[in-house]
Design an enzyme around this catalytic site. Sequence first.
Site, PDB file in Angstrom:
ATOM      1  N   ALA A 294      46.451  42.488  44.179  1.00 40.44           N
ATOM      2  CA  ALA A 294      46.961  41.200  43.694  1.00 40.44           C
ATOM      3  C   ALA A 294      46.296  39.982  44.325  1.00 40.44           C
ATOM      4  O   ALA A 294      46.401  38.883  43.780  1.00 40.44           O
ATOM      5  CB  ALA A 294      48.473  41.118  43.917  1.00 40.44           C
ATOM      6  N   PRO A 296      43.851  36.977  45.366  1.00 38.12           N
ATOM      7  CA  PRO A 296      44.703  36.016  46.076  1.00 38.12           C
ATOM      8  C   PRO A 296      45.955  35.571  45.325  1.00 38.12           C
ATOM      9  O   PRO A 296      46.687  34.718  45.800  1.00 38.12           O
ATOM     10  CB  PRO A 296      43.762  34.826  46.291  1.00 38.12           C
ATOM     11  CG  PRO A 296      42.845  34.884  45.115  1.00 38.12           C
ATOM     12  CD  PRO A 296      42.646  36.326  44.789  1.00 38.12           C
ATOM     13  N   GLU A 318      48.915  44.042  47.903  1.00 36.12           N
ATOM     14  CA  GLU A 318      47.610  43.610  48.396  1.00 36.12           C
ATOM     15  C   GLU A 318      47.379  44.233  49.769  1.00 36.12           C
ATOM     16  O   GLU A 318      48.245  44.156  50.641  1.00 36.12           O
ATOM     17  CB  GLU A 318      47.547  42.087  48.489  1.00 36.12           C
ATOM     18  CG  GLU A 318      46.339  41.529  49.192  1.00 36.12           C
ATOM     19  CD  GLU A 318      45.018  42.023  48.634  1.00 36.12           C
ATOM     20  OE1 GLU A 318      44.151  42.457  49.423  1.00 36.12           O
ATOM     21  OE2 GLU A 318      44.856  41.986  47.405  1.00 36.12           O
ATOM     22  N   CYS A 414      35.651  41.872  37.409  1.00 37.04           N
ATOM     23  CA  CYS A 414      34.883  40.660  37.137  1.00 37.04           C
ATOM     24  C   CYS A 414      33.408  41.002  37.270  1.00 37.04           C
ATOM     25  O   CYS A 414      32.671  40.380  38.025  1.00 37.04           O
ATOM     26  CB  CYS A 414      35.275  39.541  38.093  1.00 37.04           C
ATOM     27  SG  CYS A 414      34.543  37.961  37.619  1.00 37.04           S
TER      28      CYS A 414
END
Length: 482
Positions: A294, A296, A318, A414
Amino acid sequence: MSTRPRRGGDRYRRPRKDPVRILAFEALRAVDERDAYANLVLPPLLRKAREKDPAQGGLDARDAALATELVYGTLRRQGTYDAIIAECVDRPLREVDPPVLDVLSLGAHQLLGTRIPQHAAVSATVELARVVLGDGRAKFVNAVLRRLTAHDLDGWLERVAPPYDEDPEEHLALRYAHPRWVVSALWDALGGGREEITALLAADNERPEVTLVARPGRATTEELHDAARATGEAVPGRWSPHAVRLAEGGEPGALEAVAEGRAGVQDEGSQLVALALAEAPVEGADARWLDVCAGPGGKAALLGALAAERGAALLAAEKQPHRARLVERALRGNPGPWAVVAADGTRPAWRPGSFDRVLVDVPCTGLGALRRRPEARWRRRPEDLAGFAPLQRALLRQALEAARVGGVVAYVTCSPHLAETRAVVDDVLRELAKEGATAAERLDARPLLPGVPDLGAGPDIQLWPHLHGTDAMYLALLRRTA
């Protein structure tokens, strides 16, 4: 006193301190020395400089814009400028001290990548060299810059880049300032011919717009539009109903909704993959959502707001405690039930088969965000792929384990690199089929983003900067079937 006697009767002139170029040099040194990212280093430097009195080296908005262009432009074309500078020095570049090379790169960008007049670019860069390097090395900088003025950028590219017909990848690598291996990887993922890859590489070299997300139930796009009028123009997002794009120069931190966490800065591609997961059909209950990686917190904040609208709860995990705190800050104030845990997604702290929707946005090379992090293209190496591969596969396997039968998992990166996208999903599904313990099927994600064009043959989605104006986000949607 501004002068002092020198041998031979000459008078010594102290170098002029240019706060814009000194700040740009400091940012480049931070990126080089600390492996920092410019988008994290530059804003605090600019904020500190703008708080100073102009008489003490403070910057106005125009100065800040120039400093930003010098930093990002120099980093973006670093490989191309290195190849050109190498033609102008009498030694291998590895023997040039890094601070000297940073000054030379700043000068090269002013000469070859901006409209600053040649004499002004050379003079300002030599003055910077005198301040940060000393008079001796400033003479070397001056000599190299004088040689650089022999050609414009196109002229230099004719000299350093091979013809396209002889070596297409190296030609594109130097002309569009991407490492050769990145050009090859992007071309493989994109398919198509010269026109398509050229458009993508050119888009990677454009500065991205600042895109905001109005978190549902907490802020509206209308509110952001109205507030943005005081800081600059704002226009609707292209695809996400929650997106607002700020014109160049808009300051998101000045908006009340952003300062309060009711809205945030988030690329539209990141919004779209979260929206696709939220809209995917699930069989049965829809009460428990999980964000595995998760930090930032941008996607978690949007997912949490969407979950709250349906009465669902979000668990955001996280691994790194300091990043988990950032997630908690992003979620603070969300209307629905949510929790944040510092947990490793490959060693889950939750019961298997207990979530209806799972997002796993895995660590990757980040080749999809080269507009926002131009230095990443020079920092990454092909061998990095091998380092990420086992982690990506392990996270996807555990995400599928976390989903209940009938639940959906969104695998997100990404990066458009095939080794981080389809290859990961294909391998994991194949391994699970052999083991027979967990079964999953691909869903066609394209219908979940109505109105978004050029999504390809499916069933997975690959967004592109040149087609969608977003980061190159990849999404595969999977439903656990057994």
